[in-house]
Design an enzyme around this catalytic site. Sequence first.
Site, PDB file in Angstrom:
ATOM      1  N   GLU A   1      -8.908  -1.935   5.631  1.00 61.81           N
ATOM      2  CA  GLU A   1      -7.726  -2.191   6.470  1.00 61.81           C
ATOM      3  C   GLU A   1      -8.115  -2.205   7.944  1.00 61.81           C
ATOM      4  OE1 GLU A   1      -4.773   0.965   6.370  1.00 61.81           O
ATOM      5  OE2 GLU A   1      -3.194  -0.437   6.952  1.00 61.81           O
TER       6      GLU A   1
ATOM      7  N   SER B   1       4.812  -1.270   4.201  1.00 63.91           N
ATOM      8  CA  SER B   1       4.989  -2.658   4.633  1.00 63.91           C
ATOM      9  C   SER B   1       5.124  -3.560   3.408  1.00 63.91           C
ATOM     10  CB  SER B   1       3.788  -3.118   5.452  1.00 63.91           C
ATOM     11  OG  SER B   1       3.584  -2.274   6.547  1.00 63.91           O
TER      12      SER B   1
ATOM     13  N   GLN C   1       0.860  -1.192   0.000  1.00 62.77           N
ATOM     14  CA  GLN C   1       0.000   0.000   0.000  1.00 62.77           C
ATOM     15  C   GLN C   1       0.893   1.238   0.000  1.00 62.77           C
ATOM     16  OE1 GLN C   1      -1.409   0.919   3.818  1.00 62.77           O
ATOM     17  NE2 GLN C   1      -3.273   1.956   3.168  1.00 62.77           N
TER      18      GLN C   1
ATOM     19  N   SER D   1       1.323   6.404   2.625  1.00 63.63           N
ATOM     20  CA  SER D   1       2.004   7.354   3.522  1.00 63.63           C
ATOM     21  C   SER D   1       3.260   7.925   2.882  1.00 63.63           C
ATOM     22  CB  SER D   1       2.397   6.667   4.832  1.00 63.63           C
ATOM     23  OG  SER D   1       1.265   6.152   5.472  1.00 63.63           O
TER      24      SER D   1
HETATM   25  C1  LIG Z   1       4.027  -0.959  11.473  1.00 64.90           C
HETATM   26  C2  LIG Z   1       3.528   0.087  10.506  1.00 64.90           C
HETATM   27  C3  LIG Z   1       3.211  -0.304   9.211  1.00 64.90           C
HETATM   28  C4  LIG Z   1       2.767   0.658   8.292  1.00 64.90           C
HETATM   29  N1  LIG Z   1       2.504   0.242   7.000  1.00 64.90           N
HETATM   30  C5  LIG Z   1       2.113   1.158   6.091  1.00 64.90           C
HETATM   31  C6  LIG Z   1       1.889   0.765   4.726  1.00 64.90           C
HETATM   32  O1  LIG Z   1       2.043  -0.408   4.364  1.00 64.90           O
HETATM   33  N2  LIG Z   1       1.539   1.703   3.831  1.00 64.90           N
HETATM   34  C7  LIG Z   1       1.345   3.009   4.185  1.00 64.90           C
HETATM   35  O2  LIG Z   1       0.971   3.796   3.318  1.00 64.90           O
HETATM   36  N3  LIG Z   1       1.564   3.433   5.472  1.00 64.90           N
HETATM   37  C8  LIG Z   1       1.944   2.533   6.418  1.00 64.90           C
HETATM   38  N4  LIG Z   1       2.162   2.923   7.715  1.00 64.90           N
HETATM   39  C9  LIG Z   1       2.073   4.341   8.051  1.00 64.90           C
HETATM   40  C10 LIG Z   1       0.887   4.709   8.929  1.00 64.90           C
HETATM   41  O3  LIG Z   1      -0.328   4.652   8.200  1.00 64.90           O
HETATM   42  C11 LIG Z   1       1.167   6.106   9.462  1.00 64.90           C
HETATM   43  O4  LIG Z   1       2.323   6.019  10.283  1.00 64.90           O
HETATM   44  C12 LIG Z   1       0.023   6.653  10.272  1.00 64.90           C
HETATM   45  O5  LIG Z   1      -1.083   6.902   9.444  1.00 64.90           O
HETATM   46  C13 LIG Z   1       0.423   7.958  11.006  1.00 64.90           C
HETATM   47  O6  LIG Z   1       1.009   8.861  10.144  1.00 64.90           O
HETATM   48  P1  LIG Z   1       2.412   9.547  10.519  1.00 64.90           P
HETATM   49  O7  LIG Z   1       3.371   8.480  10.893  1.00 64.90           O
HETATM   50  O8  LIG Z   1       2.785  10.473   9.406  1.00 64.90           O
HETATM   51  O9  LIG Z   1       2.122  10.402  11.847  1.00 64.90           O
HETATM   52  P2  LIG Z   1       1.457  11.831  11.918  1.00 64.90           P
HETATM   53  O10 LIG Z   1       0.263  11.887  11.043  1.00 64.90           O
HETATM   54  O11 LIG Z   1       2.522  12.859  11.699  1.00 64.90           O
HETATM   55  O12 LIG Z   1       0.976  11.869  13.417  1.00 64.90           O
HETATM   56  C14 LIG Z   1       1.841  12.226  14.515  1.00 64.90           C
HETATM   57  C15 LIG Z   1       0.987  12.296  15.779  1.00 64.90           C
HETATM   58  O13 LIG Z   1       0.004  13.363  15.649  1.00 64.90           O
HETATM   59  C16 LIG Z   1      -1.320  12.838  15.857  1.00 64.90           C
HETATM   60  N5  LIG Z   1      -2.235  13.498  14.944  1.00 64.90           N
HETATM   61  C17 LIG Z   1      -2.053  13.754  13.612  1.00 64.90           C
HETATM   62  N6  LIG Z   1      -3.141  14.345  13.084  1.00 64.90           N
HETATM   63  C18 LIG Z   1      -4.053  14.442  14.106  1.00 64.90           C
HETATM   64  C19 LIG Z   1      -5.394  14.977  14.191  1.00 64.90           C
HETATM   65  N7  LIG Z   1      -5.999  15.485  13.109  1.00 64.90           N
HETATM   66  N8  LIG Z   1      -6.012  14.920  15.387  1.00 64.90           N
HETATM   67  C20 LIG Z   1      -5.403  14.383  16.484  1.00 64.90           C
HETATM   68  N9  LIG Z   1      -4.123  13.878  16.451  1.00 64.90           N
HETATM   69  C21 LIG Z   1      -3.476  13.904  15.284  1.00 64.90           C
HETATM   70  C22 LIG Z   1      -1.208  11.360  15.544  1.00 64.90           C
HETATM   71  O14 LIG Z   1      -2.227  10.610  16.201  1.00 64.90           O
HETATM   72  C23 LIG Z   1       0.197  11.027  16.057  1.00 64.90           C
HETATM   73  O15 LIG Z   1       0.166  10.811  17.444  1.00 64.90           O
HETATM   74  C24 LIG Z   1       2.613   2.013   8.670  1.00 64.90           C
HETATM   75  C25 LIG Z   1       2.932   2.388   9.979  1.00 64.90           C
HETATM   76  C26 LIG Z   1       3.387   1.449  10.893  1.00 64.90           C
HETATM   77  C27 LIG Z   1       3.726   1.886  12.288  1.00 64.90           C
END
Ligand SMILES: Cc1cc2nc3c(=O)[nH]c(=O)nc-3n(C[C@H](O)[C@H](O)[C@H](O)COP(=O)(O)OP(=O)(O)OC[C@H]3O[C@@H](n4cnc5c(N)ncnc54)[C@H](O)[C@@H]3O)c2cc1C
Length: 381
Positions: free
Chosen positions: A223, A140, A105, A108
């Site tokens: 998902e 992933s 996928q 991100s």
């Molecule tokens: C093990 C793992 C596997 C993954 N696999 C995939 C994959 O296969 N494909 C893919 O595309 N992505 C993948 N991801 C990414 C995952 O979808 C993102 O990490 C997740 O959506 C959070 O985005 P970010 O890391 O940019 O954090 P951010 O969006 O920057 O968030 C940082 C913090 O701010 C908080 N926050 C952000 N916006 C808000 C809001 N509007 N209101 C309240 N709080 C908020 C969040 O809750 C978090 O605590 C994976 C992540 C992990 C950990």
Amino acid sequence: MTGLRQYVADFVRDTEGADRATALGAQFDAGLAWVHHPEGAGGLGLGPDRQAEVDAVLSAAGRLESWERNPMGIGMVAPALMVHGTPAQRALLRPIFTAEHIWCQLFSEPGAGSDIAGLATRAVRDGEGWVVDGQKTWTSLAHAARFGLALTRTDPGAPKHAGLTAFLIDMHAPGVRVRPLRDLTGGAHFNEVFLDGVRVADDARIGGVGEGWAVATTMLASERAVIGGSVGERGSGAIAMAVETWRRTGSDPGRRAELIRLWVDAEVLRLAALRDQRTRAEGGPGPGGSGLKLRRALLEQRIARFALELLGPAGLVYDADAVRANGPAEGDPVWTWLQSQAYTIAGGTSDVMRTIIGERVLGLPREPGLPRDTPWSQIPR
Ligand SMILES: Cc1cc2nc3c(=O)[nH]c(=O)nc-3n(C[C@H](O)[C@H](O)[C@H](O)COP(=O)(O)OP(=O)(O)OC[C@H]3O[C@@H](n4cnc5c(N)ncnc54)[C@H](O)[C@@H]3O)c2cc1C
């Protein structure tokens, strides 16, 4: 035995002894992959609640395979292809089910996670096709994937949700580069993916131009439903590991009530997931899956923490090199606790799940922010 159960029992008997890939292919051809799909697409055109009957017979025969053999393909891409794919694209369902084609996928990005509609990877028209440039992250299984489903920006002048288009990306195409990321367990399950001038044919577009958000919504809801709603045997999974750890560490009576509380919470969640699976509408999962995903993430972290505490000082000992060399240490309480930290992030963070539940299940006012019709190009980044 009902008609469907007999049909599955006959299938099991007829494919006895076949190798795994052949048996899975035969299961798809018999319409027993996803019974709610139409015939020819791995199903029999039955209600989604009938899959439980199929799974029960397969499970009793030791033939029920986990969706985790191709998590993104089975959990997210297949539902998206059924809703948004062309008939030709639905031909990809069979190798998804058999796991001949692992999928990833590509959503991100370094600058877009929770706010996935704000992503910056561009797809620009070039003659009959498209050229894709950008960077994805946390992808992933990108290192093992044959294909990826990428969300791209095709119209920067449109509001952020409206300027997106989804494409199928050949992960072996020139311009696709995958770099592993190591996580705190020592494993390398996810990756950075660089897309530099990747040429994509127009028939690899999934859904209409500018309709990528609809594809993304189908995938993300699927998902969450899969993460939150997968149903194992009673007392299996993380809670089995906790019970085993409690016994192995001397069955401390002082922590028995806590263990029972966790066991009951795990069982309640399992039954809620079972109910969700049975009552889910034909059209696929809705925002309700976010509730299960949120509850499961938090519970699995509580269970993992409980087991880690039982170990005492031994819980500080961890061999990350062994995980690097041999892969996940399933069943090890320390590995489970480290791994569980990802559950409140992967598939959308718990904060985001609470927002979805608030807005789309409870009907609370929307989160404050810029007006939804602000062009993406004018949003500060
Ligand atoms: C093990 C793992 C596997 C993954 N696999 C995939 C994959 O296969 N494909 C893919 O595309 N992505 C993948 N991801 C990414 C995952 O979808 C993102 O990490 C997740 O959506 C959070 O985005 P970010 O890391 O940019 O954090 P951010 O969006 O920057 O968030 C940082 C913090 O701010 C908080 N926050 C952000 N916006 C808000 C809001 N509007 N209101 C309240 N709080 C908020 C969040 O809750 C978090 O605590 C994976 C992540 C992990 C950990």
